[in-house]
Design a protein around this motif. Sequence first.
Motif, PDB file in Angstrom:
ATOM      1  N   ASN A   8      -3.922 -19.715  11.922  1.00  0.00           N
ATOM      2  CA  ASN A   8      -4.085 -21.161  12.032  1.00  0.00           C
ATOM      3  C   ASN A   8      -4.027 -21.551  13.500  1.00  0.00           C
ATOM      4  OD1 ASN A   8      -4.248 -21.865   9.224  1.00  0.00           O
ATOM      5  ND2 ASN A   8      -2.088 -21.331   9.092  1.00  0.00           N
ATOM      6  N   LEU A   9      -4.817 -22.544  13.864  1.00  0.00           N
ATOM      7  CA  LEU A   9      -4.940 -22.973  15.252  1.00  0.00           C
ATOM      8  C   LEU A   9      -4.491 -24.422  15.383  1.00  0.00           C
ATOM      9  CD1 LEU A   9      -8.536 -21.543  15.732  1.00  0.00           C
ATOM     10  CD2 LEU A   9      -6.381 -20.417  16.316  1.00  0.00           C
ATOM     11  N   TYR A  10      -3.590 -24.670  16.336  1.00  0.00           N
ATOM     12  CA  TYR A  10      -3.072 -26.013  16.588  1.00  0.00           C
ATOM     13  C   TYR A  10      -3.061 -26.266  18.094  1.00  0.00           C
ATOM     14  CZ  TYR A  10      -1.104 -25.614  11.882  1.00  0.00           C
ATOM     15  OH  TYR A  10      -0.945 -25.438  10.531  1.00  0.00           O
ATOM     16  N   THR A  11      -3.242 -27.522  18.491  1.00  0.00           N
ATOM     17  CA  THR A  11      -3.036 -27.847  19.895  1.00  0.00           C
ATOM     18  C   THR A  11      -1.548 -27.707  20.187  1.00  0.00           C
ATOM     19  OG1 THR A  11      -2.823 -30.202  19.404  1.00  0.00           O
ATOM     20  CG2 THR A  11      -5.010 -29.422  20.031  1.00  0.00           C
TER      21      THR A  11
ATOM     22  N   VAL B 238      -2.126 -30.807  16.686  1.00  0.00           N
ATOM     23  CA  VAL B 238      -3.300 -31.172  15.889  1.00  0.00           C
ATOM     24  C   VAL B 238      -3.915 -29.895  15.335  1.00  0.00           C
ATOM     25  CG1 VAL B 238      -5.612 -32.194  15.969  1.00  0.00           C
ATOM     26  CG2 VAL B 238      -3.733 -33.221  17.276  1.00  0.00           C
ATOM     27  N   TYR B 239      -4.167 -29.863  14.023  1.00  0.00           N
ATOM     28  CA  TYR B 239      -4.761 -28.695  13.374  1.00  0.00           C
ATOM     29  C   TYR B 239      -6.243 -28.605  13.749  1.00  0.00           C
ATOM     30  CZ  TYR B 239      -6.232 -25.496   9.679  1.00  0.00           C
ATOM     31  OH  TYR B 239      -6.753 -24.446   8.975  1.00  0.00           O
ATOM     32  N   LEU B 240      -6.660 -27.432  14.242  1.00  0.00           N
ATOM     33  CA  LEU B 240      -8.036 -27.221  14.683  1.00  0.00           C
ATOM     34  C   LEU B 240      -8.841 -26.345  13.731  1.00  0.00           C
ATOM     35  CD1 LEU B 240      -7.294 -26.548  18.451  1.00  0.00           C
ATOM     36  CD2 LEU B 240      -8.104 -28.683  17.412  1.00  0.00           C
ATOM     37  N   GLY B 241      -8.202 -25.782  12.729  1.00  0.00           N
ATOM     38  CA  GLY B 241      -8.882 -24.873  11.811  1.00  0.00           C
ATOM     39  C   GLY B 241      -8.188 -23.527  11.825  1.00  0.00           C
ATOM     40  N   ARG B 242      -8.927 -22.510  11.408  1.00  0.00           N
ATOM     41  CA  ARG B 242      -8.344 -21.161  11.409  1.00  0.00           C
ATOM     42  C   ARG B 242      -9.422 -20.129  11.680  1.00  0.00           C
ATOM     43  NH1 ARG B 242      -7.332 -19.590   5.153  1.00  0.00           N
ATOM     44  NH2 ARG B 242      -9.371 -20.229   4.416  1.00  0.00           N
ATOM     45  N   ILE B 243      -8.983 -18.968  12.105  1.00  0.00           N
ATOM     46  CA  ILE B 243      -9.872 -17.830  12.322  1.00  0.00           C
ATOM     47  C   ILE B 243      -9.435 -16.738  11.364  1.00  0.00           C
ATOM     48  CG2 ILE B 243     -10.548 -16.019  13.935  1.00  0.00           C
ATOM     49  CD1 ILE B 243     -10.598 -18.039  16.140  1.00  0.00           C
ATOM     50  N   LEU B 244     -10.415 -16.203  10.615  1.00  0.00           N
ATOM     51  CA  LEU B 244     -10.159 -15.153   9.635  1.00  0.00           C
ATOM     52  C   LEU B 244     -10.805 -13.860  10.106  1.00  0.00           C
ATOM     53  CD1 LEU B 244     -11.093 -17.989   7.992  1.00  0.00           C
ATOM     54  CD2 LEU B 244      -9.962 -16.684   6.218  1.00  0.00           C
ATOM     55  N   PHE B 245     -10.080 -12.751   9.955  1.00  0.00           N
ATOM     56  CA  PHE B 245     -10.570 -11.428  10.341  1.00  0.00           C
ATOM     57  C   PHE B 245     -10.680 -10.544   9.105  1.00  0.00           C
ATOM     58  CE2 PHE B 245      -8.963 -12.976  14.304  1.00  0.00           C
ATOM     59  CZ  PHE B 245      -9.729 -12.357  15.275  1.00  0.00           C
ATOM     60  N   ASP B 246     -11.729  -9.703   9.085  1.00  0.00           N
ATOM     61  CA  ASP B 246     -11.826  -8.717   8.009  1.00  0.00           C
ATOM     62  C   ASP B 246     -11.282  -7.381   8.511  1.00  0.00           C
ATOM     63  OD1 ASP B 246     -13.822  -7.498   9.555  1.00  0.00           O
ATOM     64  OD2 ASP B 246     -15.459  -8.112   8.227  1.00  0.00           O
TER      65      ASP B 246
ATOM     66  N   TYR C 239     -14.807 -18.456  12.044  1.00  0.00           N
ATOM     67  CA  TYR C 239     -14.027 -19.679  12.241  1.00  0.00           C
ATOM     68  C   TYR C 239     -14.192 -20.578  11.025  1.00  0.00           C
ATOM     69  CZ  TYR C 239     -12.793 -24.280  14.130  1.00  0.00           C
ATOM     70  OH  TYR C 239     -12.235 -25.522  14.335  1.00  0.00           O
ATOM     71  N   ASP C 240     -13.106 -21.090  10.516  1.00  0.00           N
ATOM     72  CA  ASP C 240     -13.107 -22.004   9.380  1.00  0.00           C
ATOM     73  C   ASP C 240     -12.557 -23.342   9.870  1.00  0.00           C
ATOM     74  OD1 ASP C 240     -13.073 -23.202   6.885  1.00  0.00           O
ATOM     75  OD2 ASP C 240     -11.250 -22.181   6.229  1.00  0.00           O
ATOM     76  N   GLY C 241     -13.441 -24.233  10.260  1.00  0.00           N
ATOM     77  CA  GLY C 241     -13.049 -25.535  10.777  1.00  0.00           C
ATOM     78  C   GLY C 241     -14.231 -26.220  11.420  1.00  0.00           C
TER      79      GLY C 241
ATOM     80  N   GLN D 293     -13.577 -28.398  14.467  1.00  0.00           N
ATOM     81  CA  GLN D 293     -13.060 -29.035  15.679  1.00  0.00           C
ATOM     82  C   GLN D 293     -13.437 -28.310  16.971  1.00  0.00           C
ATOM     83  OE1 GLN D 293     -11.291 -32.024  15.534  1.00  0.00           O
ATOM     84  NE2 GLN D 293     -11.979 -31.893  13.411  1.00  0.00           N
ATOM     85  N   LEU D 294     -13.871 -27.051  16.879  1.00  0.00           N
ATOM     86  CA  LEU D 294     -14.134 -26.246  18.067  1.00  0.00           C
ATOM     87  C   LEU D 294     -15.623 -25.953  18.214  1.00  0.00           C
ATOM     88  CD1 LEU D 294     -11.250 -23.632  17.702  1.00  0.00           C
ATOM     89  CD2 LEU D 294     -11.269 -25.680  19.139  1.00  0.00           C
ATOM     90  N   THR D 295     -16.089 -25.931  19.455  1.00  0.00           N
ATOM     91  CA  THR D 295     -17.468 -25.519  19.721  1.00  0.00           C
ATOM     92  C   THR D 295     -17.572 -24.004  19.553  1.00  0.00           C
ATOM     93  OG1 THR D 295     -17.114 -25.106  22.075  1.00  0.00           O
ATOM     94  CG2 THR D 295     -17.716 -27.369  21.438  1.00  0.00           C
ATOM     95  N   VAL D 296     -18.786 -23.497  19.513  1.00  0.00           N
ATOM     96  CA  VAL D 296     -18.989 -22.058  19.391  1.00  0.00           C
ATOM     97  C   VAL D 296     -18.332 -21.330  20.566  1.00  0.00           C
ATOM     98  CG1 VAL D 296     -20.728 -20.226  19.375  1.00  0.00           C
ATOM     99  CG2 VAL D 296     -21.081 -22.293  18.008  1.00  0.00           C
ATOM    100  N   MET D 297     -18.471 -21.866  21.770  1.00  0.00           N
ATOM    101  CA  MET D 297     -17.862 -21.248  22.951  1.00  0.00           C
ATOM    102  C   MET D 297     -16.338 -21.183  22.813  1.00  0.00           C
ATOM    103  SD  MET D 297     -18.041 -22.461  26.948  1.00  0.00           S
ATOM    104  CE  MET D 297     -16.826 -23.750  26.758  1.00  0.00           C
ATOM    105  N   GLU D 298     -15.731 -22.252  22.321  1.00  0.00           N
ATOM    106  CA  GLU D 298     -14.275 -22.283  22.135  1.00  0.00           C
ATOM    107  C   GLU D 298     -13.843 -21.312  21.041  1.00  0.00           C
ATOM    108  OE1 GLU D 298     -13.997 -26.980  23.464  1.00  0.00           O
ATOM    109  OE2 GLU D 298     -14.015 -26.448  21.335  1.00  0.00           O
ATOM    110  N   GLN D 299     -14.633 -21.222  19.971  1.00  0.00           N
ATOM    111  CA  GLN D 299     -14.347 -20.265  18.898  1.00  0.00           C
ATOM    112  C   GLN D 299     -14.369 -18.841  19.436  1.00  0.00           C
ATOM    113  OE1 GLN D 299     -17.115 -20.869  15.624  1.00  0.00           O
ATOM    114  NE2 GLN D 299     -17.087 -23.058  16.021  1.00  0.00           N
ATOM    115  N   GLU D 300     -15.387 -18.532  20.247  1.00  0.00           N
ATOM    116  CA  GLU D 300     -15.501 -17.178  20.809  1.00  0.00           C
ATOM    117  C   GLU D 300     -14.335 -16.852  21.723  1.00  0.00           C
ATOM    118  OE1 GLU D 300     -19.398 -17.066  22.534  1.00  0.00           O
ATOM    119  OE2 GLU D 300     -20.356 -16.780  20.580  1.00  0.00           O
ATOM    120  N   GLN D 301     -13.888 -17.817  22.517  1.00  0.00           N
ATOM    121  CA  GLN D 301     -12.724 -17.580  23.378  1.00  0.00           C
ATOM    122  C   GLN D 301     -11.505 -17.195  22.545  1.00  0.00           C
ATOM    123  OE1 GLN D 301     -11.926 -20.552  26.560  1.00  0.00           O
ATOM    124  NE2 GLN D 301     -13.861 -21.453  25.865  1.00  0.00           N
ATOM    125  N   LEU D 302     -11.257 -17.945  21.479  1.00  0.00           N
ATOM    126  CA  LEU D 302     -10.085 -17.677  20.645  1.00  0.00           C
ATOM    127  C   LEU D 302     -10.253 -16.392  19.839  1.00  0.00           C
ATOM    128  CD1 LEU D 302      -9.317 -21.310  19.564  1.00  0.00           C
ATOM    129  CD2 LEU D 302      -7.842 -19.817  20.912  1.00  0.00           C
ATOM    130  N   GLY D 303     -11.451 -16.133  19.310  1.00  0.00           N
ATOM    131  CA  GLY D 303     -11.694 -14.902  18.563  1.00  0.00           C
ATOM    132  C   GLY D 303     -11.444 -13.679  19.429  1.00  0.00           C
TER     133      GLY D 303
END
Length: 81
Positions: free
Chosen positions: A31-34, A39-47, A54-56, A58-68
Amino acid sequence: MNAWIKRKNGPDEIINVIPDIQSMDATLAYNLYTAFEDVYLGRILFDAQGYWIYDGDQLTVMEQEQLGKFIHHNMEVLWSS
Protein backbone atom coordinates in the motif's frame (compact mmCIF):
# COMPACT_ATOMS: atom_id res chain seq x y z
CA MET A 1 9.97 1.80 4.18
CA ASN A 2 9.96 5.21 2.56
CA ALA A 3 10.56 6.13 -1.07
CA TRP A 4 11.29 9.54 -2.58
CA ILE A 5 9.54 10.14 -5.90
CA LYS A 6 9.71 12.96 -8.39
CA ARG A 7 6.13 14.11 -8.96
CA LYS A 8 5.06 15.28 -12.40
CA ASN A 9 2.24 17.54 -11.19
CA GLY A 10 3.58 18.87 -7.93
CA PRO A 11 6.51 18.91 -5.54
CA ASP A 12 8.61 15.79 -5.06
CA GLU A 13 7.32 13.66 -2.24
CA ILE A 14 8.17 10.97 0.30
CA ILE A 15 5.92 7.93 -0.02
CA ASN A 16 5.30 5.39 2.74
CA VAL A 17 5.45 1.89 1.26
CA ILE A 18 3.58 -0.47 3.59
CA PRO A 19 3.48 -4.26 3.00
CA ASP A 20 -0.09 -5.53 2.72
CA ILE A 21 0.19 -8.87 4.52
CA GLN A 22 -3.51 -9.64 4.19
CA SER A 23 -3.72 -9.27 0.39
CA MET A 24 -4.70 -12.40 -1.52
CA ASP A 25 -4.48 -10.65 -4.93
CA ALA A 26 -0.75 -11.16 -5.49
CA THR A 27 2.39 -12.79 -4.14
CA LEU A 28 3.40 -9.45 -2.59
CA ALA A 29 1.37 -6.25 -2.29
CA TYR A 30 2.34 -2.83 -0.96
CA ASN A 31 0.00 0.00 0.00
CA LEU A 32 1.21 3.49 -0.86
CA TYR A 33 0.56 6.59 1.25
CA THR A 34 1.93 10.11 1.27
CA ALA A 35 4.30 10.45 4.21
CA PHE A 36 3.00 13.65 5.76
CA GLU A 37 -0.71 13.79 4.92
CA ASP A 38 -1.30 10.01 4.95
CA VAL A 39 -3.26 10.11 1.68
CA TYR A 40 -3.81 6.67 0.12
CA LEU A 41 -2.30 6.52 -3.39
CA GLY A 42 -3.13 2.92 -4.30
CA ARG A 43 -1.02 -0.21 -4.18
CA ILE A 44 1.58 -2.11 -6.14
CA LEU A 45 1.18 -5.87 -6.55
CA PHE A 46 4.01 -8.25 -7.45
CA ASP A 47 3.78 -11.77 -8.84
CA ALA A 48 6.23 -14.63 -8.21
CA GLN A 49 8.41 -13.57 -11.18
CA GLY A 50 8.83 -10.02 -9.85
CA TYR A 51 6.49 -8.35 -12.35
CA TRP A 52 4.33 -5.64 -10.86
CA ILE A 53 1.15 -3.73 -11.57
CA TYR A 54 -0.18 -0.55 -10.04
CA ASP A 55 -3.72 -0.64 -8.65
CA GLY A 56 -4.87 2.96 -8.28
CA ASP A 57 -5.40 6.21 -10.13
CA GLN A 58 -3.33 8.78 -8.22
CA LEU A 59 0.12 8.22 -9.78
CA THR A 60 1.41 8.87 -13.29
CA VAL A 61 3.15 6.08 -15.17
CA MET A 62 6.53 7.68 -14.40
CA GLU A 63 5.71 7.79 -10.67
CA GLN A 64 4.50 4.17 -10.75
CA GLU A 65 7.76 3.08 -12.39
CA GLN A 66 9.83 4.91 -9.77
CA LEU A 67 8.02 3.11 -6.96
CA GLY A 68 7.97 -0.27 -8.73
CA LYS A 69 11.74 -0.12 -9.26
CA PHE A 70 12.35 1.09 -5.70
CA ILE A 71 10.30 -1.74 -4.18
CA HIS A 72 11.77 -4.38 -6.51
CA HIS A 73 15.34 -3.28 -5.68
CA ASN A 74 14.66 -3.27 -1.94
CA MET A 75 13.02 -6.73 -2.10
CA GLU A 76 16.20 -8.09 -3.74
CA VAL A 77 18.37 -6.49 -1.04
CA LEU A 78 16.20 -8.01 1.71
CA TRP A 79 16.13 -11.48 0.10
CA SER A 80 19.90 -11.55 -0.40
CA SER A 81 20.72 -10.66 3.22
